[in-house]
Design an enzyme around this catalytic site. Structure first.
Site, mmCIF file in Angstrom:
data_model
loop_
_atom_site.group_PDB
_atom_site.id
_atom_site.type_symbol
_atom_site.label_atom_id
_atom_site.label_comp_id
_atom_site.label_asym_id
_atom_site.label_seq_id
_atom_site.Cartn_x
_atom_site.Cartn_y
_atom_site.Cartn_z
ATOM 1 N N HIS A 1 0.842 -1.190 0.000
ATOM 2 C CA HIS A 1 0.000 0.000 0.000
ATOM 3 C C HIS A 1 0.880 1.245 0.000
ATOM 4 C CE1 HIS A 1 -3.712 -2.242 1.852
ATOM 5 N NE2 HIS A 1 -3.264 -2.785 0.744
ATOM 6 N N GLU B 1 1.255 3.741 2.076
ATOM 7 C CA GLU B 1 1.957 4.081 3.314
ATOM 8 C C GLU B 1 3.260 3.288 3.450
ATOM 9 O OE1 GLU B 1 -2.515 4.016 4.421
ATOM 10 O OE2 GLU B 1 -1.179 3.161 2.906
ATOM 11 N N CYS C 1 -1.470 -1.343 7.608
ATOM 12 C CA CYS C 1 -0.581 -0.189 7.485
ATOM 13 C C CYS C 1 -0.434 0.549 8.818
ATOM 14 C CB CYS C 1 -1.105 0.771 6.421
ATOM 15 S SG CYS C 1 -0.976 0.111 4.739
ATOM 16 N N ALA D 1 -19.198 11.465 -27.434
ATOM 17 C CA ALA D 1 -18.713 12.620 -28.184
ATOM 18 C C ALA D 1 -19.814 13.040 -29.151
ATOM 19 C CB ALA D 1 -17.445 12.261 -28.952
ATOM 20 N N TRP E 1 -14.137 11.290 -37.504
ATOM 21 C CA TRP E 1 -14.087 11.456 -36.049
ATOM 22 C C TRP E 1 -14.830 12.737 -35.695
ATOM 23 C CZ3 TRP E 1 -12.347 7.545 -33.206
ATOM 24 C CH2 TRP E 1 -11.461 6.640 -33.792
ATOM 25 N N ARG F 1 -10.577 5.089 -20.299
ATOM 26 C CA ARG F 1 -10.536 3.630 -20.404
ATOM 27 C C ARG F 1 -9.462 3.063 -19.479
ATOM 28 N NH1 ARG F 1 -11.039 2.220 -26.918
ATOM 29 N NH2 ARG F 1 -13.166 3.023 -27.217
ATOM 30 N N LEU G 1 -27.329 3.748 -23.648
ATOM 31 C CA LEU G 1 -27.249 4.881 -22.736
ATOM 32 C C LEU G 1 -28.638 5.322 -22.286
ATOM 33 C CD1 LEU G 1 -24.435 6.964 -24.469
ATOM 34 C CD2 LEU G 1 -24.338 5.994 -22.179
ATOM 35 N N SER H 1 -31.325 3.498 -21.976
ATOM 36 C CA SER H 1 -31.855 2.524 -21.010
ATOM 37 C C SER H 1 -31.220 2.705 -19.643
ATOM 38 C CB SER H 1 -31.606 1.100 -21.511
ATOM 39 O OG SER H 1 -32.337 0.854 -22.695
#
Length: 363
Positions: free
Chosen positions: A44, A46, A78, A148, A164, A178, A296, A298
């Site tokens: 981790h 720490e 930790c 987009a 695009w 992603r 989207l 739904s």
């Protein structure tokens, strides 16, 4: 704390289902150790900072973005490492809502005479770990709707062409999204029309990412072809199907390496709430939904979206038959529209990125 928060961001996308945490140690106004969460099973934040500080740690101050754990998991707690190192103070941005930790880490440190302070940088710390916070408290993944579109709200022309709409800077940002997500979700029409790869081409240093998000395809009728590019890329594919898909089609999907799940709703389509529950059970903490409009729509109709990230290009497409980002049933009155809060605006090249969180009352 700002430095600790910046370090925490370096862990995003690589440590799920653990939280992304950053830690910085200071002594005599000098940074003597720093670190961030390593992949599951490793150290981790720490402990990474303590290892770097070594013997200098005694009497130092630690700044950490999340409450130190106080239990044995894959690694020791930790809190005990902090106590053994002789740290004098611990400043933490926020408590960990995990029932195994929540408040117990602070209590342990204070019992051992270590002063603790909390709250500095909490807003940013919560944003960094928004997926973890939802997952650890509900068992469900955090859902981000990403799209987009043109200035007039179109995601494709009337012929279906969409490449695009957004510029290169927006696309780079999309690949970062992603990179920080456990899964990418898309609908059948998106796969059939665009034949996307749905892979991450970002690894923090340029080039292809080593770890690929799970590709989740929602295909109620099993319409996507087994020759689609998603089956020939690195990473795993999960196909969520309705109850009307023939066995031969399921076998064809299995032959190209896809996992097939039948998750039917009462109408025979894919039950999206059930799908998210299954993903949560598999310790998927975050899902990035990349279209299309039916999927989207739904998700919005069923109150399953947590966050929206939209890239708006300064172009006009027009056309009654051109596709829009969100379909579904929608609403009857503007006053009933789904509202976003904590909205931010950022310029990316020629585009604008608008992001925000679905108001709790809208879900």
């Amino acid at each position: 704390m700002k430095q600790a928060l910046a370090l925490a961001r370096l862990a995003l996308g690589q440590v799920s289902p653990n939280p992304a945490v950053g830690a910085v140690m200071v002594k005599n106004d000098e940074v003597i150790g720093q670190g961030y969460t390593q992949p599951p099973g490793s150290w981790h934040a720490e402990v990474m900072a303590l290892k770097q500080a070594g013997e200098k740690a005694r009497g130092s101050v630690m700044y950490v973005t999340l409450e130190p754990c106080n239990h044995y998991g894959r690694t020791p707690p930790c809190t005990q490492a902090i106590i053994d190192a002789g740290i004098s103070e611990v400043h933490l941005a926020m408590l960990d809502p995990n029932p195994l930790v929540s408040g117990k880490g602070v209590e342990h440190l204070e019992r051992e005479g270590i002063k603790t302070y909390r709250g500095e940088g909490e807003v940013e710390a919560r944003e960094i770990n928004e997926a973890y916070l939802k997952f650890i408290t509900t068992g469900l993944p955090f859902v981000t709707a990403k799209f987009a579109l043109s200035l007039d709200g179109k995601i494709a022309t009337r012929s279906g062409d969409s490449q695009w709409i957004s510029g290169s800077e927006s696309r780079k940002c999309a690949h970062y999204l992603r990179y920080t997500s456990d899964a990418i979700m898309a609908g059948a029409n998106t796969v059939i029309t665009d034949n996307p790869r749905l892979t991450c081409r970002y690894n923090g240093k340029g080039g292809e990412a080593k770890k690929q998000p799970l590709r989740v395809i929602v295909d109620g009728r099993g319409r996507i072809p087994p020759t689609a590019r998603i089956f020939n890329e690195k990473g795993k594919v999960l196909l969520a199907l309705g109850n009307s898909v023939e066995d031969e089609k399921k076998k064809a999907f299995a032959r190209v390496g896809a996992e097939v799940l039948e998750l039917s709703s009462a109408q025979g389509d894919v039950d999206l709430a059930k799908l998210l529950k299954v993903l949560g059970e598999r310790r998927i903490t975050s899902v990035l939904v990349e279209g299309g409009g039916i999927l989207l729509g739904s998700l919005f109709d069923h109150g399953l979206v947590d966050k929206v990230v939209s890239f708006i290009a300064p172009i006009i497409i027009g056309g009654e038959e051109a596709r829009t980002a969100v379909a579904g049933k929608g609403i009857d009155k503007v006053m009933d529209a789904i509202k976003l809060e904590r909205v931010s605006l950022e310029k990316l090249g020629e585009d604008f990125m608008i992001s925000g969180y679905v108001t709790a009352g809208e879900k």
